[in-house]
Design a protein around this motif. Structure first.
Motif, PDB file in Angstrom:
ATOM      1  N   GLY A 160       3.928  -1.991  -9.892  1.00 64.39           N
ATOM      2  CA  GLY A 160       3.702  -0.911  -8.828  1.00 64.39           C
ATOM      3  C   GLY A 160       4.974  -0.931  -7.748  1.00 64.39           C
ATOM      4  N   GLN A 212       7.961  -0.960  -8.704  1.00 65.71           N
ATOM      5  CA  GLN A 212       9.082  -0.062  -9.229  1.00 65.71           C
ATOM      6  C   GLN A 212      10.462  -0.623  -8.916  1.00 65.71           C
ATOM      7  OE1 GLN A 212       8.240   3.801  -7.948  1.00 65.71           O
ATOM      8  NE2 GLN A 212       6.404   4.063  -9.346  1.00 65.71           N
ATOM      9  N   ASN A 219       0.694  -1.168   0.075  1.00 60.35           N
ATOM     10  CA  ASN A 219      -0.223   0.063  -0.090  1.00 60.35           C
ATOM     11  C   ASN A 219       0.774   1.101   0.079  1.00 60.35           C
ATOM     12  OD1 ASN A 219       0.870   0.349   2.792  1.00 60.35           O
ATOM     13  ND2 ASN A 219      -0.789  -1.300   3.275  1.00 60.35           N
ATOM     14  N   ASP A 220       0.206   2.561   0.024  1.00 59.30           N
ATOM     15  CA  ASP A 220       1.099   3.587   0.015  1.00 59.30           C
ATOM     16  C   ASP A 220       1.657   3.909   1.116  1.00 59.30           C
ATOM     17  OD1 ASP A 220       0.313   3.978  -2.700  1.00 59.30           O
ATOM     18  OD2 ASP A 220      -1.518   5.106  -2.333  1.00 59.30           O
ATOM     19  N   VAL A 221       1.663   3.113   2.279  1.00 56.18           N
ATOM     20  CA  VAL A 221       1.926   3.588   3.543  1.00 56.18           C
ATOM     21  C   VAL A 221       3.291   2.742   3.864  1.00 56.18           C
ATOM     22  CG1 VAL A 221       1.812   3.573   6.116  1.00 56.18           C
ATOM     23  CG2 VAL A 221      -0.069   4.305   4.458  1.00 56.18           C
ATOM     24  N   MET A 254       4.956   0.179   1.753  1.00 58.15           N
ATOM     25  CA  MET A 254       5.841   0.040   0.830  1.00 58.15           C
ATOM     26  C   MET A 254       6.678   1.157   0.801  1.00 58.15           C
ATOM     27  SD  MET A 254       5.509  -2.912  -0.244  1.00 58.15           S
ATOM     28  CE  MET A 254       6.552  -2.899  -1.522  1.00 58.15           C
ATOM     29  N   PRO A 255       6.386   2.505   0.802  1.00 63.46           N
ATOM     30  CA  PRO A 255       7.308   3.625   0.805  1.00 63.46           C
ATOM     31  C   PRO A 255       8.419   3.473   2.027  1.00 63.46           C
ATOM     32  CG  PRO A 255       5.282   4.454   0.401  1.00 63.46           C
ATOM     33  CD  PRO A 255       5.053   2.981   0.671  1.00 63.46           C
TER      34      PRO A 255
END
Length: 997
Positions: free
Chosen positions: A279, A281, A232-234, A236-237
């Motif tokens: 996703g 990357q 998710n965007d939380v 994985m970053p």
């Protein structure tokens, strides 16, 4: 310190200073405490207050045993006590007494065992009885790093002990694991993942070791939790921040890498998986593999890149839409350069999985035609990877040349390592033959251009590529010189590499030429080049003995292939080999320069094939053969003349010399056919007879030297094949010498020799049948007299200490004896057993055959013995209508002893397994034996078998009557089927009174 603590310390002592009786007493005391009904409370109390880690471990182990072994017997109060106590001990609640000892401050093995105890409770109680266990754990994590560490250990133990599919689970464990996972998914796994995130964010700058532990735990769970909790965007970053920031420890960055790999590797449908892969990357981590190849981080990143590529390839095979296929191709093109870099520069552990991945990738190309330019680039990169990987390390160059212990180990290691790479090369060669052949040509050109020995490993690798390429080529394409082969093969055989003196280069060069000989067979203009390569200092005249001997063997194979095409070159070949031939037969073999199959006799076999062809003019053939046999026989004569005067120091060398000469003559004779030496060119046959006569003198001069006797026996074998019936006059003399008494010699040596002699006699019988009757009549009593005293009548002993070299040799002798007896009887020679000299051995022969037919472990041997009896019954019986017996007592022995024991009792034995194919074949022979006994002995057999043998086996009357009908019928298949059902019926009726022996 109380008695329990003392007892635990004594029982755990490994110093050896404690008296064994005292230690046994301590162990018994601890066991007695374990069996006490109050042991759980005692253990919990010790865990709270005792600081001794041995006592802590013993108490934890005991508590775990109580829970897992007696859980169903525990009262509700006891279960509640365990629940609260273990939860508290883990630091999740209570026990704040200042005198209490915190287990969380103890060594790792104590904390791990404590985690296992809590997991044992979870196994029995979650979610049905203790549904809040994980929810209760989470608020306690605010207590700090020690409790968080314990939380990780509990989750790790839960994975190890119950959930992970890396371990074999029982059906019950699998059911419970699924129940636990389902409950956690529904109730708390989202909260646990959020806690993992919070902990990592909180401690990433202050306690990176703790963060690594948390991520390692999370990695274990990603495979079965909702992927959206991590992908998710939380989260994985955060993971990529940890991976990419230089300031973090390698351990933490590697742990984050492993979590991303777990996300990448999670099993799911191809389209969602492709979306995840896109996703992620992955390109962000490519630069990290260029660091120190030995670092933990580079190893983890290499595994991530490899795993990513594997998953992309898997998706590309399973997706169906054009858009998805385009995405997978783009991702593959993006990751492959890094995969190639990883394979060439990172840890070997990754390399093996990459080879498998590349093989799968190349397999997808086979259906594509033509390949895209990008795919062709990838093919060239794969080939470059293979070439770099198969190169030897120059540090081992001298070891490989000398082939010392280190060299042999490195060669063996590389042989195993190269296997998968060469399979990959074959796949590439089939998918893109032109690109592969151009690559190999360029590699060879580069090797040829090398001006010094600096590139030994480069040349060896290039030649090995061409050698391995053969696996991807058809015989037809080689014969036709398809593709670049018409350029590659001539280039190979005409090239003299700068580093040809290297053993490894010279060997692979010769092996490669041999692999492409089908091209030379069709393009005979290259034969002179091939001969030169083998005959000059690149081959047989190479300075390295290992190379020259291997070249001799390979040259022999080349000669076998080319044969008649080499007739114009015979003179040149013989001149080139003159010094080698002389050297081989005069070499001092006690120096042990070379041994085994490549002892030099291959040169003589090659020469024999060359000069033994009918295409060679008869005068030339006689001249060539005489030029070889005459000096060899003369050497033998000189050595024999001096045999009596040899001192002990000279004898081994001279014996080795004689051995080598015998082997050379033996190999030479392989090129001459029986038809040629007996029919078309008898003068050649005469030469071999004279040679045989000369060699038989060795048995007289050296009567007790087993290697020489063995070599002479081998040569007689060869002469039987070569000379045919004309060898007969020499056989009695040879056998007489081979059977001559050798007093004072331990019987083990004659055991080996006797096996060889029986094999020779088997060959004579099979080739000449009844013509050898007289010879066999003479030697059989001597052979029986030697063998029967040393072979056990009732089988070989088994158990410890019986699998000795001596016992194995005796078993081999026994097996060869059965073959010998079988060959005698099946070739119409059974009357040999009845000769005056052999009569004394008739009874022990029959007893040995009987025991073996009934009891031998090898059913193939048992079958042979039954077949011997069948043949003897046919040969020695007078028929069902009476007359004087040929062998008094034989009929009654067969009916009463063989018939009952072999045809009934041995089959009734439960060890007679009808499910085994060989046993069924044996059963078929036993059925045939009964038919033959009935045909030859009539009612004498039938009455005894039914009235006595069947009666002892409790056979019902109706089945006995059916047996008589089936036996007397003409359909043997029906009789066989009935007899099997009869035996199975009787087995079911046995009451234990019958002894089947």
């Amino acid at each position: 310190m109380d008695d329990l603590e003392k007892a635990v310390l004594i029982s755990f002592d490994e110093t050896g200073t404690v008296d064994s009786a005292l230690k046994s007493q301590a162990v018994a005391f601890c066991q007695q405490i374990k069996e006490s009904p109050t042991v759980a409370r005692v253990c919990i109390e010790k865990l709270v207050f005792c600081k001794l880690v041995q006592v802590q471990f013993w108490c934890l182990q005991t508590v775990q045993e109580v829970i897992s072994g007696r859980y169903s017997l525990l009262s509700l109060e006891e279960k509640d006590f365990f629940r609260k106590s273990v939860f508290s001990l883990c630091g999740f609640d209570g026990i704040d007494d200042e005198n209490a000892v915190r287990l969380l401050e103890g060594p790792a093995f104590i904390k791990n065992k404590l985690a296992q105890v809590l997991v044992t409770l979870i196994y029995f109680e979650y979610p049905l009885l203790w549904s809040s266990v994980f929810v209760d754990l989470l608020p306690q994590l605010s207590k700090g790093a020690k409790v968080i560490d314990m939380f990780c250990r509990v989750l790790n133990a839960l994975d190890d002990e119950l959930i992970s599919l890396d371990y074999t689970r029982t059906a019950d464990e699998t059911v419970i694991a699924n129940r636990v996972k389902d409950a956690m998914r529904q109730q708390c796994i989202g909260q646990i993942v959020r806690v993992w995130y919070d902990i990592v964010c909180m401690y990433k700058n202050t306690d990176q070791e703790l963060c690594s532990s948390v991520l390692d735990t999370m990695r274990r769970y990603i495979s079965w939790i909702d992927i959206g909790l991590v992908m998710n965007d939380v989260f994985m970053p955060l993971l990529f921040e940890l991976i990419l920031v230089d300031g973090s420890s390698e351990q933490l960055r590697g742990a984050a890498c492993s979590c991303v790999l777990a996300v990448v590797s999670k099993r799911m449908e191809p389209q969602p998986k492709l979306n995840i892969l896109q996703g992620i990357q992955i390109g962000r981590v490519f630069g990290l593999v260029t660091g120190d190849s030995d670092s933990e981080l580079v190893s983890k990143v290499a595994a991530l890149i490899t795993g990513f590529a594997v998953e992309v390839l898997d998706c590309s095979k399973r997706v169906s839409t054009e858009d998805a296929k385009r995405v997978s191709t783009e991702l593959m093109n993006e990751v492959l350069p890094s995969v190639f870099y990883v394979m060439q520069n990172c840890e070997v552990d990754s390399t093996f999985s990459i080879v498998q991945f590349l093989s799968s990738y190349v397999a997808t190309m086979k259906s594509l035609s033509p390949l895209t330019e990008k795919q062709l680039v990838h093919v060239r990169q794969i080939l470059e990877v293979i070439r770099s990987q198969i190169r030897y390390d120059p540090a081992y160059r001298n070891n490989l040349d000398m082939l010392d212990k280190i060299g042999r180990e490195e060669e063996d290691r590389m042989f195993e390592f190269r296997k998968d790479l060469f399979v990959l090369l074959s796949s590439v060669g089939r998918a893109a033959p032109e690109v592969t052949q151009v690559f190999i040509r360029n590699a060879l050109n580069s090797a040829v251009a090398s001006s010094s020995d600096v590139n030994v490993e480069e040349v060896e690798a290039a030649l090995s590529l061409l050698h391995a390429l053969r696996e991807s080529l058809s015989d037809e394409s080689i014969r036709n010189g398809s593709g670049l082969l018409s350029e590659l093969v001539p280039m190979l055989i005409s090239t003299r590499f700068p580093c040809h003196s290297s053993r490894s280069v010279a060997l692979v060069y010769l092996e490669t030429i041999t692999r492409y000989m089908k091209f030379v067979m069709e393009n005979t203009q290259y034969i002179p080049m091939v001969l030169t390569a083998f005959l000059d200092d690149r081959g047989i005249h190479h300075q390295n003995l290992h190379v020259s001997r291997r070249a001799s063997y390979l040259f022999m194979r080349v000669v076998k292939l080319l044969k008649a095409k080499l007739v114009p070159f015979i003179e040149k070949i013989l001149q080139s080999l003159q010094d080698t031939v002389s050297q081989i037969t005069s070499m001092d073999f006690t120096s042990n320069q070379c041994s085994g199959a490549e002892d030099g006799s291959h040169i003589f076999e090659a020469i024999g094939i060359l000069i033994g062809m009918e295409d060679v003019p008869v005068e030339k053939q006689s001249e060539y053969l005489a030029s070889l046999l005459t000096p060899l026989c003369r050497q033998i004569e000189v050595l024999l003349m001096n045999a009596k005067n040899l001192n002990p120091e000279e004898s081994p060398a001279k014996v080795a010399n004689i051995q080598q000469i015998i082997m050379a003559i033996n190999a030479l004779s392989k090129g001459f056919s029986e038809r040629l030496v007996n029919a078309s060119r008898p003068a050649i046959g005469l030469m071999f007879k004279q040679t045989l006569d000369a060699l038989l003198q060795i048995l007289i001069a050296f009567p007790k030297i087993e290697p020489l006797r063995s070599k002479i026996t081998s040569f007689i074998h060869r002469m039987v094949d070569t000379l045919g019936a004309s060898v007969f006059p020499y056989i009695p003399k040879a056998l007489e010498q081979l059977l001559a008494e050798s007093e004072g010699v331990h019987f083990l040596m004659p055991t080996k020799e006797m096996v060889g002699l029986l094999v020779l006699l088997n060959q004579l019988i099979c080739k000449f049948n009844t013509s050898v009757h007289g010879i066999l009549e003479e030697v059989f009593p001597t052979i029986a007299g030697r063998i029967f005293p040393i072979i056990p009548r009732n089988g070989f002993p088994s158990g410890p200490g019986t699998n000795t070299e001596e016992m194995r040799e005796l078993q081999e002798l026994q097996k060869t004896l059965y073959t010998f007896l079988h060959v005698i009887t099946t070739h119409g020679l059974s009357s040999v057993f009845l000769s005056t000299k052999s009569r004394a051995y008739l009874e022990p022969t029959m007893q040995l055959l009987l025991y073996t037919a009934c009891h031998h472990k090898d059913t193939v041997v048992r079958k042979a013995c039954v077949q011997i009896f069948i043949r003897l019954i046919k040969d020695w019986s007078v028929g069902p209508y009476g007359g004087e017996e040929k062998v008094p007592g034989f009929q009654s022995f067969v009916i009463e002893v063989f018939g009952t024991n072999c045809c009934l009792y041995s089959v009734l034995d439960k060890s007679f397994d009808f499910r085994d194919a060989n046993t069924l074949i044996l059963f078929g022979e036993i059925v045939v034996a009964q038919k033959v006994m009935y045909e030859k002995f009539g009612n004498d057999f039938l009455i005894h078998f039914v009235s006595k043998s069947f009666q002892s086996a409790h056979c019902p009357q109706d089945l006995a009557e059916q047996y008589c009908q089936k036996l007397q019928g003409a359909d043997i298949k029906a009789f066989r089927s009935f007899y099997r059902s009869l035996i199975e019926n009787l087995r079911g009726q046995q009451n234990g009174n019958l002894v089947f022996r």
